[in-house]
Design a protein around this motif. Structure first.
Motif, short mmCIF file in Angstrom:
data_model
loop_
_atom_site.label_atom_id
_atom_site.label_comp_id
_atom_site.label_asym_id
_atom_site.label_seq_id
_atom_site.Cartn_x
_atom_site.Cartn_y
_atom_site.Cartn_z
N ARG A 3 64.86 45.26 21.56
CA ARG A 3 65.12 46.44 22.41
C ARG A 3 65.43 47.60 21.48
NH1 ARG A 3 69.40 47.15 27.36
NH2 ARG A 3 69.96 49.30 26.89
N ILE A 4 64.66 48.67 21.61
CA ILE A 4 64.82 49.87 20.79
C ILE A 4 65.44 50.96 21.65
CG2 ILE A 4 63.62 51.60 19.40
CD1 ILE A 4 63.50 48.74 18.23
N ASN A 5 66.70 51.30 21.38
CA ASN A 5 67.37 52.38 22.11
C ASN A 5 66.84 53.73 21.64
OD1 ASN A 5 69.52 51.16 23.87
ND2 ASN A 5 69.94 50.13 21.93
N LEU A 6 66.72 54.65 22.57
CA LEU A 6 66.16 55.97 22.30
C LEU A 6 67.26 57.03 22.23
CD1 LEU A 6 63.23 55.73 24.87
CD2 LEU A 6 63.14 55.23 22.41
N ILE A 7 66.89 58.21 21.77
CA ILE A 7 67.77 59.37 21.71
C ILE A 7 67.37 60.31 22.85
CG2 ILE A 7 68.43 61.39 20.34
CD1 ILE A 7 67.60 59.72 17.85
N PHE A 21 63.09 62.12 25.61
CA PHE A 21 63.56 60.96 24.87
C PHE A 21 62.78 60.86 23.57
CE2 PHE A 21 65.09 59.78 29.05
CZ PHE A 21 66.33 59.24 28.76
N TYR A 22 63.50 60.55 22.50
CA TYR A 22 62.90 60.40 21.17
C TYR A 22 63.19 59.01 20.63
CZ TYR A 22 62.33 65.45 21.04
OH TYR A 22 61.95 66.73 21.31
N VAL A 23 62.28 58.53 19.78
CA VAL A 23 62.49 57.28 19.08
C VAL A 23 62.60 57.58 17.59
CG1 VAL A 23 60.01 56.75 18.84
CG2 VAL A 23 61.69 54.90 18.81
N GLU A 37 61.26 61.46 13.81
CA GLU A 37 61.64 61.34 15.21
C GLU A 37 60.38 61.64 15.99
OE1 GLU A 37 64.85 63.81 16.48
OE2 GLU A 37 66.30 62.78 15.22
N MET A 38 60.04 60.76 16.92
CA MET A 38 58.83 60.95 17.73
C MET A 38 59.23 61.01 19.19
SD MET A 38 56.30 58.29 15.76
CE MET A 38 54.74 59.02 16.30
N MET A 39 58.69 62.00 19.90
CA MET A 39 58.96 62.12 21.32
C MET A 39 58.16 61.05 22.07
SD MET A 39 58.67 65.41 23.84
CE MET A 39 56.91 65.37 24.06
N VAL A 40 58.82 60.36 22.99
CA VAL A 40 58.15 59.35 23.81
C VAL A 40 57.30 60.10 24.84
CG1 VAL A 40 58.50 57.47 25.46
CG2 VAL A 40 59.99 57.69 23.45
N ASP A 41 55.97 59.88 24.80
CA ASP A 41 55.04 60.63 25.66
C ASP A 41 54.00 59.68 26.24
OD1 ASP A 41 53.36 62.38 26.92
OD2 ASP A 41 52.96 63.62 25.17
N SER A 42 54.30 59.13 27.41
CA SER A 42 53.37 58.19 28.04
C SER A 42 52.10 58.88 28.51
CB SER A 42 54.05 57.48 29.21
OG SER A 42 54.46 58.41 30.18
N SER A 131 56.30 65.14 16.76
CA SER A 131 55.27 64.11 16.75
C SER A 131 55.45 63.28 18.01
CB SER A 131 55.40 63.25 15.50
OG SER A 131 55.08 64.02 14.34
N LEU A 132 54.38 62.62 18.45
CA LEU A 132 54.39 61.92 19.73
C LEU A 132 54.15 60.43 19.57
CD1 LEU A 132 52.11 64.38 21.75
CD2 LEU A 132 54.61 64.40 21.56
N LEU A 133 54.92 59.65 20.30
CA LEU A 133 54.66 58.22 20.42
C LEU A 133 53.90 58.04 21.72
CD1 LEU A 133 55.24 55.46 19.06
CD2 LEU A 133 57.12 55.22 20.69
N GLY A 134 52.61 57.71 21.62
CA GLY A 134 51.73 57.66 22.77
C GLY A 134 51.49 56.27 23.33
N SER A 135 50.60 56.20 24.30
CA SER A 135 50.32 54.97 25.02
C SER A 135 49.69 53.88 24.17
CB SER A 135 49.41 55.26 26.22
OG SER A 135 50.12 56.04 27.16
#
Length: 163
Positions: A3-7, A21-23, A37-42, A131-135
Motif C-alpha cells: 500500500r503506497i500512501n499519497l500526499i 494527490f501526489y505519489v 513527485e508525480m501527480m496521480v492522473d487517471s 509529472s504525471l502518474l498515468g493509467s
C-alpha cells in the motif's frame, strides 16, 4: 499487498482551490536515481515526465532521447514529446519509505515546451506542471482517493511489475 500512501495538496487558483494527490517516486535512468513527485492522473493514458523533472533527469532531452511517434498535448497545444527507454520507476510510500512498488517501464514519455516558451513565461507556467502518474501504471493498482479526509493510497497485488 503493498500500500503506497499519497500526499494531498490544495492549490489556490483564481476563484477555486484545486485538490490533487501526489505519489513520491524514484526514477532510475542511466544508473542514476532521481527523486520525483508525480501527480496521480487517471485521465492520462500514460505516465509523463514534464519539463521541470525532464530537464533535471535528462538535461538536453533532444540529444539523449528519441522523438516519440505520437505527440502529447501540452500547454498551448502539442508539446515536444520524447521517449525514454528501459526506465525503472519506484513508487514510495509517503509515510514509510521502506514500502515501495517497482515498475520496469519499457518506455516513459517525456514532454517539453522548450521551443514554445522562453524566459519568465516559461518558468512561471511550465515549471508549475507536475509529472504525471498515468493509467499505464495505475491500472495495476486499486486507487483510493478521499478528498474529504484528505488522504489517498494505491494498493498493489505485487511489488514488482514489468510494463
Amino acid at each position: 499487498m503493498p500500500r503506497i500512501n499519497l500526499i494531498y495538496r490544495e492549490v489556490p487558483s483564481r476563484d477555486v482551490v484545486r485538490r490533487f494527490f501526489y505519489v513520491l517516486a524514484q526514477l532510475n535512468y542511466g544508473g542514476m536515481w532521481y527523486f520525483l513527485e508525480m501527480m496521480v492522473d487517471s485521465g492520462s493514458s500514460v505516465s509523463i515526465l514534464t519539463d521541470r523533472d525532464a530537464l533535471r533527469v535528462f538535461g538536453g532531452v533532444g540529444r539523449v532521447l528519441e522523438p516519440a511517434k505520437r505527440s502529447l498535448v501540452g500547454i498551448g497545444g502539442y508539446a515536444d514529446t520524447y521517449v525514454a527507454r528501459d526506465v525503472v520507476l519506484k513508487l514510495v510510500d509517503a509515510f514509510d519509505q521502506r514500502v515501495s512498488v517497482t515498475f520496469r517501464l519499457s518506455r516513459l514519455y517525456v514532454v517539453t515546451h522548450l521551443r514554445r516558451f522562453r524566459g519568465r513565461e516559461f518558468r512561471d507556467a511550465v515549471f508549475q506542471i507536475p509529472s504525471l502518474l498515468g493509467s499505464d501504471v495505475l491500472q495495476y493498482a486499486r486507487v483510493n482517493l478521499d478528498y474529504v479526509a484528505k488522504r489517498g493510497w494505491l494498493e498493489f497485488e505485487r511489488d514488482i511489475y514489468e510494463v
